[in-house]
Design a protein around this motif. Structure first.
Motif, PDB file in Angstrom:
ATOM      1  N   TYR A 340       0.863  -1.239  -0.131  1.00  0.00           N
ATOM      2  CA  TYR A 340       0.001  -0.093  -0.135  1.00  0.00           C
ATOM      3  C   TYR A 340       0.966   1.342   0.080  1.00  0.00           C
ATOM      4  O   TYR A 340       0.435   2.296  -0.504  1.00  0.00           O
ATOM      5  CB  TYR A 340      -0.808  -0.126   1.063  1.00  0.00           C
ATOM      6  N   PHE A 341       2.114   1.080   0.706  1.00  0.00           N
ATOM      7  CA  PHE A 341       3.008   2.351   0.852  1.00  0.00           C
ATOM      8  C   PHE A 341       4.029   2.087  -0.192  1.00  0.00           C
ATOM      9  O   PHE A 341       4.874   1.093  -0.559  1.00  0.00           O
ATOM     10  CB  PHE A 341       3.552   2.430   2.063  1.00  0.00           C
ATOM     11  N   ASP A 342       4.231   3.091  -1.212  1.00  0.00           N
ATOM     12  CA  ASP A 342       5.144   2.972  -2.493  1.00  0.00           C
ATOM     13  C   ASP A 342       6.543   2.989  -1.938  1.00  0.00           C
ATOM     14  O   ASP A 342       7.416   2.624  -2.383  1.00  0.00           O
ATOM     15  CB  ASP A 342       4.592   4.024  -3.511  1.00  0.00           C
ATOM     16  N   SER A 343       6.766   3.998  -1.011  1.00  0.00           N
ATOM     17  CA  SER A 343       8.193   4.287  -0.494  1.00  0.00           C
ATOM     18  C   SER A 343       8.709   3.235   0.387  1.00  0.00           C
ATOM     19  O   SER A 343       7.867   2.888   1.479  1.00  0.00           O
ATOM     20  CB  SER A 343       8.047   5.594   0.084  1.00  0.00           C
ATOM     21  N   GLU A 348       9.440   0.675   6.058  1.00  0.00           N
ATOM     22  CA  GLU A 348      10.438   0.403   7.141  1.00  0.00           C
ATOM     23  C   GLU A 348      10.024   0.996   8.281  1.00  0.00           C
ATOM     24  O   GLU A 348      10.493   0.553   9.543  1.00  0.00           O
ATOM     25  CB  GLU A 348      11.842   0.829   6.764  1.00  0.00           C
ATOM     26  N   GLN A 349       9.554   2.058   8.140  1.00  0.00           N
ATOM     27  CA  GLN A 349       8.849   2.979   9.186  1.00  0.00           C
ATOM     28  C   GLN A 349       7.872   2.281  10.159  1.00  0.00           C
ATOM     29  O   GLN A 349       7.667   2.173  11.460  1.00  0.00           O
ATOM     30  CB  GLN A 349       8.308   4.450   8.974  1.00  0.00           C
ATOM     31  N   GLN A 355      10.156  -5.022  14.603  1.00  0.00           N
ATOM     32  CA  GLN A 355      11.450  -5.501  14.611  1.00  0.00           C
ATOM     33  C   GLN A 355      12.185  -5.387  15.999  1.00  0.00           C
ATOM     34  O   GLN A 355      13.030  -6.207  16.277  1.00  0.00           O
ATOM     35  CB  GLN A 355      12.332  -4.947  13.279  1.00  0.00           C
ATOM     36  N   TYR A 356      11.848  -4.148  16.357  1.00  0.00           N
ATOM     37  CA  TYR A 356      12.344  -3.775  17.726  1.00  0.00           C
ATOM     38  C   TYR A 356      12.132  -4.955  18.984  1.00  0.00           C
ATOM     39  O   TYR A 356      13.034  -5.075  19.557  1.00  0.00           O
ATOM     40  CB  TYR A 356      11.963  -2.366  17.862  1.00  0.00           C
ATOM     41  N   THR A 357      10.596  -5.094  18.643  1.00  0.00           N
ATOM     42  CA  THR A 357      10.547  -5.905  19.752  1.00  0.00           C
ATOM     43  C   THR A 357      10.642  -7.617  19.691  1.00  0.00           C
ATOM     44  O   THR A 357      10.148  -8.362  20.510  1.00  0.00           O
ATOM     45  CB  THR A 357       9.053  -5.787  20.101  1.00  0.00           C
ATOM     46  N   GLY A 358      11.026  -7.965  18.412  1.00  0.00           N
ATOM     47  CA  GLY A 358      10.944  -9.266  17.939  1.00  0.00           C
ATOM     48  C   GLY A 358       9.798  -9.921  17.832  1.00  0.00           C
ATOM     49  O   GLY A 358       9.834 -11.227  17.618  1.00  0.00           O
TER      50      GLY A 358
END
Length: 433
Positions: A340-343, A348-349, A355-358
């Protein structure tokens, strides 16, 4: 004539020899035979002279080695003397200032503590600065100035440490100890009858359940009899600055990242609790400021699946997010997947909190976003996901998320245009005529 010069030289040589042996405490005996005078030396005196001569030569060499100091040691001794003089001056100034401050406050200088100094500075020099480090302070010089590193070599320049020539002996010594500890744990793991393949699978299970949700704790009961993992909850690894202060060595960001990765691998070992004391030497406790009432409890649907909802705002965008536990990593935004997000930056945002919490492959996320552009919607979804994940992680991990800025709303927005200006900050070109 030549005979007279030779006789004179022989007499002078005998006189020098006599003086030399006299210094070595050797006695000469005069023997008169048929009108001739001869000098004889007893065998005992010769052996004694030889031993004493060898001893004197050894002591002279020893003293010459002590007197010969390397350039590195000379430079270190010079820096040490200068540092001691500098610290002595600073400590004297600190004691004088402390005495004056105590007299101004009407206190006894002998019982005036550091806490009293801080309170006196707050009273005498009030400051409205938000940053505590920018406010007036008066600390002991031993706290403000870095300690001087001790000599790592002897007087002849030979290094004490085997890793001296790496440039960072203490840092690489820690990495070496981590390697040795890991080998010991592997030997312990294989001695229990586990095969290498089973041990690898066991390590992956430990890594998967390290930041497990509260609803998954029952599944960890399967590993209780097999895994003895080090408990690191409520603590974190030393920061780069604190580690440099402890080791008195300058460490690059790349080496610090390598050290963090090495400690993570050691902690994820199934028998890491065996070396728990070594691991905790380089960790510090984390002050948890998020209380239990700040973290909502998980809700459950009719199928018994835990979930949590949250709302996020960013610029003119608003997002509603629902995070389901016991998932597989499925992600939907307004009925579409992550594309849905092209960028890539926006993708990643919104994935960073997971990812930070696993929990990237452990939960499912359903989000609806409206208003603003893709950047604002991505920021709103990220904040909503972070708020919902608080209920899936431990309080210590929630505190780490807060420190990382995941639980703080980004209140930035476009600045309004000002009257008499082209834009928010830009001005019109000024013309004199």
């Amino acid at each position: 004539m030549h005979f007279t010069k030779g006789l004179r030289g022989l007499c002078m040589g005998l006189q020098d020899l006599r003086l030399f042996y006299a210094g070595q405490n050797i006695t000469f005996k005069k023997v008169a035979q048929a009108g001739k005078t001869n000098y004889s030396i007893s065998s005992r005196s010769v052996s004694q002279a030889r031993s004493e001569t060898e001893l004197t030569t050894f002591e002279m060499n020893k003293h010459s080695q002590k007197a010969k100091i390397s350039k590195a040691m000379k430079a270190y001794l010079q820096r040490s003397v200068e540092h001691d003089k500098f610290m002595e001056t600073k400590i004297t100034e600190y004691e004088i200032g402390k005495r004056h401050l105590a007299n101004m406050m009407g206190e006894d200088p002998q019982t005036f503590t550091q806490d009293d100094i801080n309170e006196a500075l707050k009273y005498l020099m009030p400051s409205g600065l938000f940053e505590p480090k920018a406010r007036p302070s008066m600390n002991h010089p031993l706290e403000d100035y870095q300690k001087m590193k001790e000599a790592e070599f002897d007087e002849l320049g030979r290094p004490y440490h085997t890793l001296f020539y790496t440039g960072l002996p203490k840092f690489f010594s820690i990495l070496q100890q981590i390697s040795f500890k890991a080998q010991e744990l592997d030997s312990l793991l294989y001695s229990t009858g586990n095969k290498p393949a089973e041990s690898k699978l066991l390590s992956e299970l430990v890594m998967q359940f390290r930041f497990a949700a509260t609803s998954y704790l029952d599944e960890l009961a399967i590993l209780k009899d097999t895994v003895v993992v080090c408990n690191i909850h409520g603590s974190k690894l030393f920061t780069k600055e604190k580690l440099e202060e402890k080791l008195l060595e300058k460490i690059s960001d790349k080496l610090y990242e390598h050290l963090c990765l090495s400690f993570e691998r050691l902690i994820d070992h199934p028998y890491s609790a065996t070396v728990g004391d070594f691991i905790m030497q380089y960790r510090e406790p984390v002050t948890i400021s998020l209380y239990a009432e700040d973290i909502p409890e998980l809700m459950y649907n009719e199928k018994g699946v835990p979930y949590m909802t949250a709302t996020g705002l960013r610029k003119k965008s608003k997002a509603e997010v629902t995070v389901y536990g016991q998932g597989s990593g499925k992600f939907t935004v307004n009925g579409k997947d992550i594309l849905y997000f092209d960028s890539i930056q926006d993708r990643e945002q919104i994935m960073f909190p997971l990812q930070y919490t696993g929990l990237l492959r452990s939960v499912d996320v359903e989000a609806t976003a409206e208003g603003g552009g893709h950047s604002g919607q991505a920021g709103a979804i990220r904040y909503a996901i972070s708020s919902a994940l608080k209920s899936f992680v431990s309080p210590s991990m929630a505190e780490k998320m807060r420190i990382a800025g995941l639980l703080t709303r980004d209140a930035r927005k476009r600045e309004r245009k000002k009257p008499g200006q082209r834009r928010a900050r830009a001005k019109y070109t000024w013309k004199k005529r």
